[in-house]
Design an enzyme around this catalytic site. Sequence first.
Site, short mmCIF file in Angstrom:
data_model
loop_
_atom_site.label_atom_id
_atom_site.label_comp_id
_atom_site.label_asym_id
_atom_site.label_seq_id
_atom_site.Cartn_x
_atom_site.Cartn_y
_atom_site.Cartn_z
N ASP A 60 0.82 -1.21 0.00
CA ASP A 60 0.00 0.00 0.00
C ASP A 60 0.85 1.26 0.00
O ASP A 60 1.49 1.59 1.00
CB ASP A 60 -0.92 -0.01 1.23
CG ASP A 60 -1.94 1.12 1.20
OD1 ASP A 60 -2.10 1.77 0.15
OD2 ASP A 60 -2.59 1.35 2.23
N ASP A 83 -1.17 6.11 -7.04
CA ASP A 83 -1.50 5.10 -6.04
C ASP A 83 -1.50 3.71 -6.68
O ASP A 83 -2.16 3.49 -7.69
CB ASP A 83 -2.87 5.41 -5.43
CG ASP A 83 -3.27 4.42 -4.34
OD1 ASP A 83 -2.39 4.07 -3.53
OD2 ASP A 83 -4.43 4.01 -4.32
#
Length: 442
Positions: free
Chosen positions: A120, A320
């Site tokens: 992440d 992201d």
Amino acid sequence: MASSPPSLSSLLFPSLALILISISPAFSTSRQALDDHQDQQMKTGFKITLNNIDSGGRFTHSEPLYRAAMRSSQRLQKFNEMVLTAKHPKLKTTVYAGVGEYLMNFSIGTPPKSYYGIMDTGSDLIWTQCQPCLECVPQPVPLFDPKKSSSFSNVSCSSKLCLVLPYSDCNQFNGCVYAYGYGSGFTLGFLGTETFAFEKVSVPKIAFGCGIFNLGAGFTEGLIGLGRGPLSLISQLGEPEFSYCLTSFGETKPSTLLIGSQNPSGGVVEIKITPLIQNPLIPTFYYLSLEGITIGSTKLPINKTTFALGADGSGGLIIDSGTTFTYLAQSAYNLVRKEFISQVKLPVVDAFDSTGLDLCFELPSDPSSVKIPSLVFHFTDADLGFPTENYMLSNSSIMCLAIVGSGGTFSIFGNVQQQNILVVYDLHEETLSFQATECDKF
């Protein structure tokens, strides 16, 4: 969320204190030994295999697309909540986006125990589920037990890593106790240090959360934060460069995460470099400066401030790895949608219920006759053109644009647009680079 991590932690910390008494600190490696060990291993860098969170699952042809769309939508919502929190810190608690798209294997402890965790780039904390567990998410392998590892140590309350946690408390027996919230759940437990192994590379004294009260969907066996904060794996390694190469959406071959400076292409390939931007109010995120978009030969009349990061922490565009599709500020997306409809010249169909995407076209009997316009994102100092498969996803009957409107001013550069590109984060130079690469050949 019905309840927030601080209120939960205030209720649970007394219970945690009773449980934590039974966990005693173990042998710890010296800081100098860690530095020497890392210096030796970081000279050449190392690779970590990534697998899509849905790989190996028994899904129909369209299910992975819809599942990815739903996760991306939830992730966008939580990113928006983080921005709102940064602007108005008294309104809500800090909640990170949570579930991402790629899993990485790692081992913890001495002797090592193997786990899979979410990679992440939108959060910092490294954590896994631990014994003795008060509440844990079901997982296929036994929970990590710090009492059975000779290399585990507790982190003291005065440690800098404890002090930078969003929420923490102090336990007289085991030191730093943490609470870390995500959009889809939270983890509570104690902060420790351990030896982590990533495939063949072992690194001692990595600080991580040993979660003994964990709730939420999709967390698998933990999470590896790669954000910009001091708790992330990248920050703890002291390695200013990392990169990843993601295979095509739906591809069964794994992707790759690279820690350290490497040049896996071995050839002369054009590299596009753009500055990384920091948001002081949300230091975890990696922001980019997007200045415009061209579709076919038409440069869209997007105001240059549309993607700008506001002084109050609002707006801007982040890159992201955990969001599948690109979300554009709504005013810009409206122009993108209109232009694709104008240039593609196919019937528009409503396929949201099966794809989770806003703009889909009905394909003719001969899809090869369809002309799809090119797409270029104009980042500062880097015009990035995409292969068609990086923005158009199709099956035998429909073709959908893998770009969606965010409903506001915040934007996310998603991982479908990053596939088959070596994406390099250089935190020393504060740049991000793109290099076209066949990621399935790593």
